[in-house]
Write an enzyme that holds these catalytic residues in place. Sequence first.
Site, mmCIF file in Angstrom:
data_model
loop_
_atom_site.group_PDB
_atom_site.id
_atom_site.type_symbol
_atom_site.label_atom_id
_atom_site.label_comp_id
_atom_site.label_asym_id
_atom_site.label_seq_id
_atom_site.Cartn_x
_atom_site.Cartn_y
_atom_site.Cartn_z
ATOM 1 N N GLY A 1 0.818 -1.214 0.000
ATOM 2 C CA GLY A 1 0.000 0.000 0.000
ATOM 3 C C GLY A 1 0.851 1.263 0.000
ATOM 4 O O GLY A 1 2.034 1.237 0.335
ATOM 5 N N THR B 1 0.200 8.985 1.795
ATOM 6 C CA THR B 1 0.744 10.252 1.322
ATOM 7 C C THR B 1 2.245 10.353 1.595
ATOM 8 O O THR B 1 3.012 10.826 0.770
ATOM 9 C CB THR B 1 0.027 11.419 2.029
ATOM 10 O OG1 THR B 1 -1.353 11.110 2.090
ATOM 11 C CG2 THR B 1 0.243 12.734 1.325
ATOM 12 N N SER C 1 4.147 7.643 3.029
ATOM 13 C CA SER C 1 4.821 6.381 3.324
ATOM 14 C C SER C 1 4.449 5.278 2.345
ATOM 15 O O SER C 1 3.463 5.384 1.612
ATOM 16 C CB SER C 1 4.449 5.938 4.739
ATOM 17 O OG SER C 1 3.058 5.725 4.794
ATOM 18 N N THR C 2 5.266 4.232 2.381
ATOM 19 C CA THR C 2 4.985 3.027 1.613
ATOM 20 C C THR C 2 4.846 1.897 2.620
ATOM 21 O O THR C 2 5.599 1.834 3.591
ATOM 22 C CB THR C 2 6.169 2.707 0.676
ATOM 23 O OG1 THR C 2 6.363 3.839 -0.158
ATOM 24 C CG2 THR C 2 5.892 1.506 -0.202
ATOM 25 N N ASP D 1 -8.013 11.370 11.622
ATOM 26 C CA ASP D 1 -8.019 10.929 10.216
ATOM 27 C C ASP D 1 -8.796 9.616 10.069
ATOM 28 O O ASP D 1 -8.357 8.693 9.383
ATOM 29 C CB ASP D 1 -6.581 10.773 9.708
ATOM 30 C CG ASP D 1 -6.498 10.766 8.185
ATOM 31 O OD1 ASP D 1 -7.494 11.130 7.526
ATOM 32 O OD2 ASP D 1 -5.435 10.379 7.652
HETATM 33 N N1 LIG Z 1 -0.890 -2.875 9.037
HETATM 34 C C1 LIG Z 1 -1.283 -2.955 7.768
HETATM 35 N N2 LIG Z 1 -1.650 -4.132 7.218
HETATM 36 C C2 LIG Z 1 -2.056 -4.199 5.922
HETATM 37 N N3 LIG Z 1 -2.143 -3.143 5.088
HETATM 38 C C3 LIG Z 1 -1.784 -1.949 5.582
HETATM 39 C C4 LIG Z 1 -1.339 -1.781 6.939
HETATM 40 N N4 LIG Z 1 -1.078 -0.471 7.145
HETATM 41 C C5 LIG Z 1 -1.348 0.147 5.983
HETATM 42 N N5 LIG Z 1 -1.768 -0.723 5.039
HETATM 43 C C6 LIG Z 1 -2.131 -0.408 3.639
HETATM 44 O O1 LIG Z 1 -1.318 0.651 3.171
HETATM 45 C C7 LIG Z 1 -2.115 1.816 2.832
HETATM 46 C C8 LIG Z 1 -1.372 3.089 3.232
HETATM 47 O O2 LIG Z 1 -1.128 3.101 4.633
HETATM 48 P P1 LIG Z 1 -1.324 4.381 5.554
HETATM 49 O O3 LIG Z 1 -2.654 4.942 5.229
HETATM 50 O O4 LIG Z 1 -1.132 3.992 6.957
HETATM 51 O O5 LIG Z 1 -0.192 5.371 5.086
HETATM 52 P P2 LIG Z 1 -0.229 6.964 5.212
HETATM 53 O O6 LIG Z 1 0.932 7.553 4.508
HETATM 54 O O7 LIG Z 1 -0.335 7.330 6.629
HETATM 55 O O8 LIG Z 1 -1.591 7.261 4.425
HETATM 56 P P3 LIG Z 1 -2.454 8.593 4.260
HETATM 57 O O9 LIG Z 1 -1.526 9.719 4.377
HETATM 58 O O10 LIG Z 1 -3.082 8.481 2.887
HETATM 59 O O11 LIG Z 1 -3.496 8.533 5.344
HETATM 60 C C9 LIG Z 1 -3.431 1.586 3.568
HETATM 61 O O12 LIG Z 1 -4.500 2.216 2.928
HETATM 62 C C10 LIG Z 1 -3.567 0.068 3.549
HETATM 63 O O13 LIG Z 1 -4.111 -0.361 2.325
#
Ligand SMILES: Nc1ncnc2c1ncn2[C@@H]1O[C@H](COP(=O)(O)OP(=O)(O)OP(=O)(O)O)[C@@H](O)[C@H]1O
Length: 267
Positions: free
Chosen positions: A10, A13, A15-16, A130
Amino acid sequence: MEWVRGETIGYGTFSTVSLATPSDSGGFPPLMAVKSADSYGATSLVNEKSVLDSLGDCPEIVRCYGEDQTVEKGEKLHNLLLEYAWRGSLATQLMKLNGEGLPESTVRRHTGSLLRGLRHIHSRGFAHCDIKLGNILLFDDGAVKIADFGLARDLTVSKEGVEIRGTPLYMAPESVNDNVYGTAADVWALGCAVVEMSSGKTAWSVEEGLNFMSLLIRIGVGDELPKVPEDLSEEGKDFLSKCFVKDPEERWTAEMLLNQFFRSRRL
Ligand SMILES: Nc1ncnc2c1ncn2[C@@H]1O[C@H](COP(=O)(O)OP(=O)(O)OP(=O)(O)O)[C@@H](O)[C@H]1O
């Protein structure tokens, strides 16, 4: 903990997210999710780790196993090791339903879990800031957990300056109008998530290419409220009417909603 990075699952914004396997089991699960960010996104991961540590164990909140830093392909990465949700996020699940919603019994079960998670977060003095389907993770046994605490706020620390947290479609009127992001804004966002789970459509109908400002005006000004699905039960509609109260002081809390709608059932 030593671990090996697997395939990417996944993108956020900042992170990966990839799979991670521990090099030696040492009490860790055989498969984890690792959220990684470069120096630009590291602040959000540091905040997320610190909030998760403060929250402690809660069955409705994704577990964190630790953090570290690595250098990969010449790039310094900050990593957060998390419980892996085999079935991804509710956003991914809804997408597979092509605009249909989930059965009301499932929405009800998920809502009970999310409320218990929110009650825990709020009782520890934090707001998630969020809540949205992309940040609700789904596990094999059908359980859901709240994830992504990168924007979470410690309510005991006063904030300065203007900031926009969260996703416009889930923003509460007080966040739009007065830049207020407290526990009540999480309840409003939960209401938006319940609409989306039930109907398969976002709580505000938005046409493609719609101007971001016009959505904020609809949320912040006037009497319009998110669209409650017509085929929802009367109890479901009543629940949403307590979430979609424009005045955050009058909006029901997670505790009140649990007591009123989930008291006598094991959900
Ligand atoms: N613990 C996990 N197990 C499985 N998939 C996950 C997990 N954490 C995140 N993902 C997948 O990765 C995607 C991106 O993660 P996350 O939203 O935590 O990142 P972010 O950079 O904080 O996102 P944003 O800024 O868009 O809210 C999630 O929408 C989900 O599909």
